[in-house]
Design an enzyme around this catalytic site. Structure first.
Site, PDB file in Angstrom:
ATOM      1  N   CYS A 112       0.818  -1.199   0.000  1.00 28.08           N
ATOM      2  CA  CYS A 112       0.000   0.000   0.000  1.00 28.08           C
ATOM      3  C   CYS A 112       0.866   1.269   0.000  1.00 28.08           C
ATOM      4  O   CYS A 112       1.606   1.525  -0.941  1.00 28.08           O
ATOM      5  CB  CYS A 112      -0.974  -0.058   1.169  1.00 28.08           C
ATOM      6  N   HIS A 113       0.794   2.085   1.047  1.00 29.39           N
ATOM      7  CA  HIS A 113       1.596   3.304   1.179  1.00 29.39           C
ATOM      8  C   HIS A 113       2.974   3.017   1.794  1.00 29.39           C
ATOM      9  O   HIS A 113       3.793   3.921   1.924  1.00 29.39           O
ATOM     10  CB  HIS A 113       0.874   4.331   2.062  1.00 29.39           C
TER      11      HIS A 113
END
Length: 186
Positions: A112-113
């Site tokens: 994800c991030h």
């Protein structure tokens, strides 16, 4: 329970704002494969998980990343969430730990991030990776080859896009973590 990761210790680096399932599901997967996990953070006590924009559970931290030694771990998991990797990339000890981990050749799983801290550590150049869509330009600007795939593996770096990708991500990190150190990432 599998024994693919027996006698391996996996560091999980996170702080407040981690996406809960992106920490708990990979943690469970590597533990079910026989690994021991240690939750490292930039602060003592507990850290706050998130279910997207709602508060999730608080998890007890096992140690500070500033006190951690890369040599004590066989693999690293970097969960996402927006606030978590953003705070981690502002912490010198966390960035140094990720940079040293990368240089050690040991496998890293990031979702994800999560790549934000790898970008800050300057370890994505030349790597083929994926991430949450809003992070892809940052990865590209840092020199990574960015693709939009469920899970991507490049010389021991396993990256994934989002919580929907967790089944494939968890399978692949267990496989890569069992394989162990890569002789070279160049």
């Amino acid at each position: 329970m599998s024994s693919a990761l027996r006698n391996k210790t996996v560091a999980i680096l996170a702080t407040d704002g981690f996406e809960q399932v992106e920490l708990t599901e990979p943690k469970q997967a590597v533990e079910q494969a026989g690994a021991t996990t240690r939750l490292l953070s930039i602060k003592d006590g507990e850290i706050q998980g998130m279910h997207h924009d709602r508060k999730g559970d608080r998890l007890k931290v096992d140690g500070l990343v500033a006190d951690a030694n890369v040599d004590d771990f066989d693999a690293l998991i970097l969960p996402g969430g927006v606030a978590n990797p953003d705070a981690l990339r502002m912490d010198e000890a966390a960035v140094a730990f990720v940079r040293d981990f990368y240089r050690s050749g040991k496998p890293i799983g990031v979702i994800c991030h999560g790549p934000w801290i790898m970008i800050e550590a300057d370890v994505v150049r030349g790597r083929r990776m994926t991430s949450w869509p809003s992070v892809r330009t940052d990865l590209r600007n840092a020199g990574a080859e960015v693709v939009d795939e469920e899970v991507v593996t490049d010389k021991g770096i396993v990256s994934s896009r989002k919580p929907d990708d967790l089944p494939a991500f968890c399978r692949k990190i267990v496989e890569e973590f069992a394989e162990g150190r890569h002789a070279s990432r160049t």
